[in-house]
Motif scaffolding. Structure first.
Motif, PDB file in Angstrom:
ATOM      1  N   SER A  14       0.775  -1.192   0.095  1.00  0.00           N
ATOM      2  CA  SER A  14      -0.071  -0.103   0.058  1.00  0.00           C
ATOM      3  C   SER A  14       1.031   1.167   0.045  1.00  0.00           C
ATOM      4  N   GLY A  15       0.022   2.239  -0.359  1.00  0.00           N
ATOM      5  CA  GLY A  15       0.882   3.499  -0.539  1.00  0.00           C
ATOM      6  C   GLY A  15       0.518   4.565  -0.007  1.00  0.00           C
ATOM      7  N   ILE A  16       1.100   5.760   0.613  1.00  0.00           N
ATOM      8  CA  ILE A  16       0.367   6.866   1.137  1.00  0.00           C
ATOM      9  C   ILE A  16       1.033   8.114   0.681  1.00  0.00           C
ATOM     10  N   GLN A  17       0.233   9.209   0.367  1.00  0.00           N
ATOM     11  CA  GLN A  17       1.011  10.508  -0.415  1.00  0.00           C
ATOM     12  C   GLN A  17       1.719  11.070   0.574  1.00  0.00           C
ATOM     13  N   THR A  18       2.744  11.889   0.281  1.00  0.00           N
ATOM     14  CA  THR A  18       3.466  12.605   1.225  1.00  0.00           C
ATOM     15  C   THR A  18       3.197  14.090   0.947  1.00  0.00           C
ATOM     16  N   LEU A  50       6.507  10.030  -5.811  1.00  0.00           N
ATOM     17  CA  LEU A  50       6.517  10.536  -7.206  1.00  0.00           C
ATOM     18  C   LEU A  50       4.908  10.837  -7.458  1.00  0.00           C
ATOM     19  N   HIS A  51       4.019  10.362  -6.889  1.00  0.00           N
ATOM     20  CA  HIS A  51       2.734  10.776  -6.828  1.00  0.00           C
ATOM     21  C   HIS A  51       2.258  12.193  -6.499  1.00  0.00           C
ATOM     22  N   SER A  52       3.029  12.345  -5.598  1.00  0.00           N
ATOM     23  CA  SER A  52       2.771  13.811  -4.982  1.00  0.00           C
ATOM     24  C   SER A  52       3.221  14.945  -5.589  1.00  0.00           C
ATOM     25  N   THR A 133      -1.602   9.934 -16.005  1.00  0.00           N
ATOM     26  CA  THR A 133      -1.105   8.737 -16.094  1.00  0.00           C
ATOM     27  C   THR A 133      -0.762   8.311 -14.621  1.00  0.00           C
ATOM     28  N   TYR A 134      -1.145   9.157 -13.673  1.00  0.00           N
ATOM     29  CA  TYR A 134      -0.924   8.626 -12.114  1.00  0.00           C
ATOM     30  C   TYR A 134      -1.625   7.347 -11.797  1.00  0.00           C
ATOM     31  N   PRO A 135      -2.555   6.759 -12.556  1.00  0.00           N
ATOM     32  CA  PRO A 135      -2.886   5.289 -11.944  1.00  0.00           C
ATOM     33  C   PRO A 135      -1.873   4.289 -12.667  1.00  0.00           C
ATOM     34  N   LEU A 137       1.033   4.774 -12.583  1.00  0.00           N
ATOM     35  CA  LEU A 137       2.388   4.499 -11.881  1.00  0.00           C
ATOM     36  C   LEU A 137       1.977   3.697 -10.679  1.00  0.00           C
ATOM     37  N   MET A 138       0.630   4.000 -10.148  1.00  0.00           N
ATOM     38  CA  MET A 138       0.120   3.124  -9.013  1.00  0.00           C
ATOM     39  C   MET A 138      -0.161   1.891  -9.500  1.00  0.00           C
ATOM     40  N   ALA A 139      -0.244   1.411 -10.831  1.00  0.00           N
ATOM     41  CA  ALA A 139      -0.347   0.035 -10.970  1.00  0.00           C
ATOM     42  C   ALA A 139       1.018  -0.460 -11.064  1.00  0.00           C
ATOM     43  N   ALA A 140       2.004   0.270 -11.403  1.00  0.00           N
ATOM     44  CA  ALA A 140       3.548  -0.116 -11.413  1.00  0.00           C
ATOM     45  C   ALA A 140       3.837  -0.583  -9.847  1.00  0.00           C
ATOM     46  N   ASP A 141       3.525   0.399  -8.950  1.00  0.00           N
ATOM     47  CA  ASP A 141       4.022   0.212  -7.710  1.00  0.00           C
ATOM     48  C   ASP A 141       3.558  -1.014  -7.114  1.00  0.00           C
ATOM     49  N   ILE A 142       2.362  -1.554  -7.509  1.00  0.00           N
ATOM     50  CA  ILE A 142       1.506  -2.693  -7.081  1.00  0.00           C
ATOM     51  C   ILE A 142       2.110  -4.087  -7.608  1.00  0.00           C
ATOM     52  N   ASP A 155     -11.912   5.785  -2.579  1.00  0.00           N
ATOM     53  CA  ASP A 155     -11.536   6.630  -3.510  1.00  0.00           C
ATOM     54  C   ASP A 155     -10.191   6.087  -4.434  1.00  0.00           C
ATOM     55  N   GLN A 156      -9.764   4.838  -4.317  1.00  0.00           N
ATOM     56  CA  GLN A 156      -8.699   4.358  -5.045  1.00  0.00           C
ATOM     57  C   GLN A 156      -8.975   3.090  -5.737  1.00  0.00           C
ATOM     58  N   LYS A 157     -10.222   2.779  -5.545  1.00  0.00           N
ATOM     59  CA  LYS A 157     -10.687   1.345  -5.837  1.00  0.00           C
ATOM     60  C   LYS A 157     -10.614   1.202  -7.536  1.00  0.00           C
TER      61      LYS A 157
HETATM   62  N1  TRP Z   1      -2.713   6.790  -4.596  1.00  0.00           N
HETATM   63  C1  TRP Z   1      -2.691   6.379  -3.302  1.00  0.00           C
HETATM   64  C2  TRP Z   1      -3.684   7.677  -2.733  1.00  0.00           C
HETATM   65  O1  TRP Z   1      -3.523   8.584  -2.824  1.00  0.00           O
HETATM   66  C3  TRP Z   1      -1.429   6.112  -2.872  1.00  0.00           C
HETATM   67  C4  TRP Z   1      -0.765   5.249  -3.662  1.00  0.00           C
HETATM   68  C5  TRP Z   1       0.202   5.194  -4.621  1.00  0.00           C
HETATM   69  C6  TRP Z   1      -1.229   3.733  -3.451  1.00  0.00           C
HETATM   70  N2  TRP Z   1       0.460   4.061  -4.866  1.00  0.00           N
HETATM   71  C7  TRP Z   1      -0.069   3.022  -4.407  1.00  0.00           C
HETATM   72  C8  TRP Z   1      -2.070   3.050  -2.595  1.00  0.00           C
HETATM   73  C9  TRP Z   1      -0.262   1.459  -4.478  1.00  0.00           C
HETATM   74  C10 TRP Z   1      -1.908   1.706  -2.910  1.00  0.00           C
HETATM   75  C11 TRP Z   1      -1.131   1.157  -3.877  1.00  0.00           C
HETATM   76  O2  TRP Z   1      -4.293   7.233  -1.514  1.00  0.00           O
END
Ligand code: TRP
Length: 336
Positions: A14-18, A50-52, A133-135, A137-142, A155-157
């Protein structure tokens, strides 16, 4: 994470924005859950720096807030011996995989993302391509970590659905490569609403500072915000749809004291808001104090915070590199 193959646990990412300060909503909705999941899963917890930058940031602030969030996660019980805690920007594979996935994502499917539409309205002066393209990057994270489960808020589903689509498409185009992740739905936690407009969710980006309880707020800030919270007409302390303000304060009191709603109603029967609000204010201030004290203590040791991130980045890279190497090979890049 030095287990052998047999006791391999499901993988969580999981991720959290900074880009903002953390609220009591983050604590209840995400962080406490992350802490619990460490017992049963192999967890990757990522600071999504990176998302921030998809919205404008002041560089010095971003640096500070990334360390603040790292510290708050540690203070709340994320254990870097058990979980991989790292910053996205320290693992270049996130950007590398994002490019390949971007070439496997459709303009149309990205244009449907409701967060993109909302953020384009919110930041009309800065609709950059990264917001679009934000989502991906999120796909790559996962997908980099072959995560089985992803704890996300409502909100992220949609982004997680897209991640699954991209993973399945890649797997069927090239051959099985990615684990297709499932959303992890936490046991129903309390939803915390704005203290000023209790029909909307408490948000770290609310323009009205009085609406939000931040984890770094002092005792007196917490008390004042709760004492000035909007309540409803009447004087009864009761959980009810037509009493969103009082119900929200009851939720906070329940979280802070562990008392049930029935117990709370009984406690304040015939007493009115005049006694109820100060009791909530005290209880919530007490509840948040130990976390803030721990945060303040750890924040003095920036070297330690950076060392935690460095160790996390090393561990994350080992896994991320494996995935990228596989992906690069499958799409036809020459392996030297
Ligand atoms: N986009 C998510 C949010 O704003 C944070 C996030 C980035 C994230 N990469 C992720 C959450 C990967 C779960 C998996 O809350």
């Amino acid at each position: 994470m030095t287990e052998t193959k047999q006791d391999k646990k499901p993988i969580i990412l999981s991720g959290i924005q900074t880009s903002g300060k953390l609220t009591i909503g983050n604590l209840i909705g995400a962080m406490q859950n992350w802490v619990k999941l460490q017992e049963t899963h192999d967890c990757y917890y990522m600071l999504a720096d990176l998302h921030s930058i998809t919205v404008k940031q002041v560089p010095a602030e971003l640096r500070k807030q990334t360390l603040d969030v790292t510290d708050m996660l540690l203070a709340s019980g994320i254990d870097p011996e058990r979980s991989v805690l790292f910053a996205q920007s320290h693992v270049p594979e996130h950007s590398m995989l994002t490019w390949v996935l971007t070439c496997n994502a459709g303009m149309g499917e990205l244009a449907r993302m409701t967060q993109f539409k909302d953020k384009s309205k919110q930041h009309a002066d800065n609709i950059n391509a990264g917001l679009f393209t934000y989502p991906v990057l999120m796909a790559a994270d996962i997908l980099l970590y072959q995560a089985d489960l992803v704890p996300v808020g409502a909100d992220q589903k949609q982004h997680l659905e897209l991640t699954r689509d991209i993973a399945q498409r890649f797997n069927s185009t090239y051959s099985p490569t990615f684990v297709v992740p499932e959303p992890y739905i936490a046991p129903i936690g309390a939803k915390i609403m704005s203290l000023q407009e209790p029909t909307k969710k408490m948000s770290k980006s609310d323009e009205n500072d009085k609406a939000t309880l931040f984890l770094h707020n002092s005792d007196s800030e917490i008390r004042n915000k709760i004492k000035r919270a909007v309540t409803d007409s009447g004087s009864e302390v009761k959980m009810s749809d037509d009493k969103p303000g009082v119900s929200n304060l009851m939720t906070l009191y329940h979280i802070a004291t562990g008392k049930t709603y029935a117990e709370i109603e009984a406690e304040f029967e015939g007493k009115g808001y005049g006694e109820f609000k100060p009791a909530v204010a005290d209880a919530v201030a007490e509840y948040l104090r130990p976390l803030r004290e721990k945060f303040t203590l750890l924040r003095k040791d920036e070297k330690m915070l950076k060392a935690v991130l460095a160790a996390g980045a090393d561990q994350a890279r080992r896994q991320a590199f494996k995935t990228v190497r596989k992906v690069y090979k499958k799409v036809g890049f020459i392996q030297l």
